[in-house]
Motif scaffolding. Sequence first.
Motif, PDB file in Angstrom:
ATOM      1  N   VAL A 251       0.663  -1.283  -0.070  1.00  0.00           N
ATOM      2  CA  VAL A 251      -0.205   0.025   0.034  1.00  0.00           C
ATOM      3  C   VAL A 251       0.917   1.296  -0.117  1.00  0.00           C
ATOM      4  O   VAL A 251       0.777   2.259  -0.736  1.00  0.00           O
ATOM      5  CB  VAL A 251      -1.035   0.092   1.279  1.00  0.00           C
ATOM      6  N   GLY A 252       1.948   1.615   0.759  1.00  0.00           N
ATOM      7  CA  GLY A 252       2.828   2.459   0.890  1.00  0.00           C
ATOM      8  C   GLY A 252       3.575   2.685  -0.422  1.00  0.00           C
ATOM      9  O   GLY A 252       3.472   3.519  -1.228  1.00  0.00           O
ATOM     10  N   ALA A 253       4.116   1.463  -1.044  1.00  0.00           N
ATOM     11  CA  ALA A 253       4.540   1.645  -2.267  1.00  0.00           C
ATOM     12  C   ALA A 253       3.492   2.164  -3.413  1.00  0.00           C
ATOM     13  O   ALA A 253       4.108   3.041  -4.257  1.00  0.00           O
ATOM     14  CB  ALA A 253       4.996   0.114  -2.827  1.00  0.00           C
ATOM     15  N   LEU A 254       2.436   1.600  -3.510  1.00  0.00           N
ATOM     16  CA  LEU A 254       1.226   1.926  -4.371  1.00  0.00           C
ATOM     17  C   LEU A 254       0.909   3.256  -4.184  1.00  0.00           C
ATOM     18  O   LEU A 254       0.864   3.997  -5.436  1.00  0.00           O
ATOM     19  CB  LEU A 254       0.095   0.969  -4.122  1.00  0.00           C
ATOM     20  N   LEU A 255       0.882   3.756  -3.129  1.00  0.00           N
ATOM     21  CA  LEU A 255       0.403   5.250  -2.952  1.00  0.00           C
ATOM     22  C   LEU A 255       1.550   6.231  -3.428  1.00  0.00           C
ATOM     23  O   LEU A 255       0.960   7.420  -4.072  1.00  0.00           O
ATOM     24  CB  LEU A 255       0.199   5.609  -1.592  1.00  0.00           C
ATOM     25  N   SER A 256       2.667   5.815  -3.234  1.00  0.00           N
ATOM     26  CA  SER A 256       3.874   6.701  -3.719  1.00  0.00           C
ATOM     27  C   SER A 256       4.319   6.708  -5.159  1.00  0.00           C
ATOM     28  O   SER A 256       4.675   7.549  -5.620  1.00  0.00           O
ATOM     29  CB  SER A 256       4.855   6.434  -2.644  1.00  0.00           C
ATOM     30  N   SER A 257       4.086   5.429  -5.952  1.00  0.00           N
ATOM     31  CA  SER A 257       4.599   5.203  -7.109  1.00  0.00           C
ATOM     32  C   SER A 257       4.231   6.207  -7.960  1.00  0.00           C
ATOM     33  O   SER A 257       5.164   6.622  -8.719  1.00  0.00           O
ATOM     34  CB  SER A 257       4.296   3.871  -7.448  1.00  0.00           C
ATOM     35  N   PRO A 258       3.002   6.532  -8.369  1.00  0.00           N
ATOM     36  CA  PRO A 258       2.612   7.455  -9.386  1.00  0.00           C
ATOM     37  C   PRO A 258       3.229   8.788  -9.307  1.00  0.00           C
ATOM     38  O   PRO A 258       3.632   9.416 -10.517  1.00  0.00           O
ATOM     39  CB  PRO A 258       1.119   7.751  -9.301  1.00  0.00           C
ATOM     40  N   ALA A 259       3.865   9.448  -7.928  1.00  0.00           N
ATOM     41  CA  ALA A 259       4.390  10.516  -7.933  1.00  0.00           C
ATOM     42  C   ALA A 259       5.593  10.487  -7.910  1.00  0.00           C
ATOM     43  O   ALA A 259       6.490  11.606  -8.299  1.00  0.00           O
ATOM     44  CB  ALA A 259       3.827  11.294  -6.602  1.00  0.00           C
ATOM     45  N   VAL A 260       6.383   9.445  -7.337  1.00  0.00           N
ATOM     46  CA  VAL A 260       7.824   9.552  -7.208  1.00  0.00           C
ATOM     47  C   VAL A 260       8.665   9.576  -8.624  1.00  0.00           C
ATOM     48  O   VAL A 260       9.795  10.140  -8.410  1.00  0.00           O
ATOM     49  CB  VAL A 260       8.384   8.138  -6.512  1.00  0.00           C
TER      50      VAL A 260
ATOM     51  N   LEU B 253      -1.362   1.125 -21.669  1.00  0.00           N
ATOM     52  CA  LEU B 253      -1.193  -0.177 -21.612  1.00  0.00           C
ATOM     53  C   LEU B 253      -0.014  -1.097 -21.043  1.00  0.00           C
ATOM     54  O   LEU B 253      -0.355  -2.235 -20.575  1.00  0.00           O
ATOM     55  CB  LEU B 253      -1.194  -0.769 -23.395  1.00  0.00           C
ATOM     56  N   LEU B 254       0.790  -0.284 -20.902  1.00  0.00           N
ATOM     57  CA  LEU B 254       2.042  -0.782 -20.358  1.00  0.00           C
ATOM     58  C   LEU B 254       1.752  -1.085 -18.667  1.00  0.00           C
ATOM     59  O   LEU B 254       2.196  -1.976 -17.787  1.00  0.00           O
ATOM     60  CB  LEU B 254       3.303  -0.063 -20.477  1.00  0.00           C
TER      61      LEU B 254
ATOM     62  N   THR C  48       8.694   4.691 -15.420  1.00  0.00           N
ATOM     63  CA  THR C  48       8.867   3.720 -14.390  1.00  0.00           C
ATOM     64  C   THR C  48       7.910   3.703 -13.324  1.00  0.00           C
ATOM     65  O   THR C  48       7.321   2.731 -12.811  1.00  0.00           O
ATOM     66  CB  THR C  48      10.461   3.801 -13.866  1.00  0.00           C
ATOM     67  N   GLY C  49       7.874   5.068 -12.635  1.00  0.00           N
ATOM     68  CA  GLY C  49       7.033   5.246 -11.483  1.00  0.00           C
ATOM     69  C   GLY C  49       5.475   4.847 -11.916  1.00  0.00           C
ATOM     70  O   GLY C  49       4.760   4.176 -10.787  1.00  0.00           O
ATOM     71  N   LEU C  50       5.206   5.237 -12.957  1.00  0.00           N
ATOM     72  CA  LEU C  50       3.650   4.904 -13.167  1.00  0.00           C
ATOM     73  C   LEU C  50       3.617   3.470 -13.758  1.00  0.00           C
ATOM     74  O   LEU C  50       2.370   3.026 -13.285  1.00  0.00           O
ATOM     75  CB  LEU C  50       3.206   5.662 -14.768  1.00  0.00           C
ATOM     76  N   VAL C  51       4.345   2.865 -14.231  1.00  0.00           N
ATOM     77  CA  VAL C  51       4.024   1.228 -14.551  1.00  0.00           C
ATOM     78  C   VAL C  51       4.529   0.660 -13.241  1.00  0.00           C
ATOM     79  O   VAL C  51       3.475  -0.446 -13.105  1.00  0.00           O
ATOM     80  CB  VAL C  51       5.385   1.005 -15.591  1.00  0.00           C
ATOM     81  N   MET C  52       5.172   0.891 -12.411  1.00  0.00           N
ATOM     82  CA  MET C  52       5.288   0.148 -11.163  1.00  0.00           C
ATOM     83  C   MET C  52       4.275   0.328 -10.352  1.00  0.00           C
ATOM     84  O   MET C  52       4.019  -0.704  -9.356  1.00  0.00           O
ATOM     85  CB  MET C  52       6.601   0.634 -10.266  1.00  0.00           C
TER      86      MET C  52
END
Length: 406
Positions: free
Chosen positions: A66-75, A218-219, A340-344
């Motif tokens: 959850v912590g990774a998911l919430l942060s990933s789009p912005a990092v 798509l990615l 990378t942040g968005l895909v992850m």
Amino acid sequence: MVTGQAVRVTSNRPAPGPRRLLAITVGAQAVIVLPFTGLAAMAVQIRDDIDFGDSGLGLLLALFSVGALLSSPAVGFLIERVGPSTGLRISVAITAIGALGLGLLARSWWTFAAFMMLSGCAAALSEPATNLWIARAVPTRRHGTALGLKQASGPLASVVSGLFVPLVALTIGWRWACVMMAVMAVGLLAVVPAVVTEPRPESRARPTAIEHRLPLALLMTAAFFAYLGQVTMQVFFVTGAVERGTREGVAGILLSVGSMAAVGTRLAIGVSIDRRPRSLLRLVTLFLVGGSASCVVLAFASPIVIVVATPLLFAVSSGWPGLFHLAAIQSYPDATAKVTGLVMSGAFAAVLIGPITFGAIAGASFAAAWVAVAACYLIAAAVVAAARVRLRATIGAAQLRAQAIS
């Protein structure tokens, strides 16, 4: 394709070579996921101390995601601004704080949950930072090998976590293992060089993440379904093999053998791509189809077939991540960290949802659960194929624009 960038160092020390950068990258990636793999490995000792059950353990592991998911789009946008070296330092520093908090301050489930979410944020930061570092500091002709090595860091973390149990958790206590994780992170902080890379020249022959969102979407979708299949297979392989009649001890050994086969495949395919470039997304599609077939084998094969086929099952179902990340880097060279942040974010969502969904289906039928995972692999393969078609079209349009401008 954009060539690798020279590295300029802000200190008086000589510029670190690609090999040193890769060694630091692999070490950092392994240390950053240690709070997650360490919790799973030392769960028995931690539960005895803090007093939470299996459901509490599962939720703690989910909160890391959850912590990774919430942060990933912005990092990714943050890493593009501060640079990969600064981003990696921040990620390692957060890991040190999180691990130290787990070892010294976590006295209840809630405090444990808070530090697990913080550690998940560090994992989200590390992915775009290391990918951008590789894209800028490692020569393009070595990107396949570099990403193959990077993707070997996860199994390396599992090995270290497994050693923590007999050497530390059962001797001086699991809290000291967490302190050691923090010490390892601090040690990495001391060796991460202050690297500043020159900005990449604008490349109009490739799409940007902002102008062409459909291939990126798509990615992201493909990453969700592909990682859902891979993570679920790793988490439930032992249980599923035992369900088919394999002995527990043998199933554990098979998991280790399969994991090593996956590592070897990632390294081998990375070296192969560097020597003979091929369509990356086409190869990813083939691997994902192979992953689907692997799940069908786990659903219906006899124990002896599973024993014999395990190295191949893991090789074809888990050999694709390095290729996938390399394809993203090459497709969006001017927005590596952002992409990378968005895909992850899709990958972290899969880590959160996959095991929960599989467990719910497996309660009724393990075979049905494996078939569902096989379907996820096939969906991922179809979406990757669609992304490949869209990327070819957008790259062609970008090349026409570049010719018109020139």
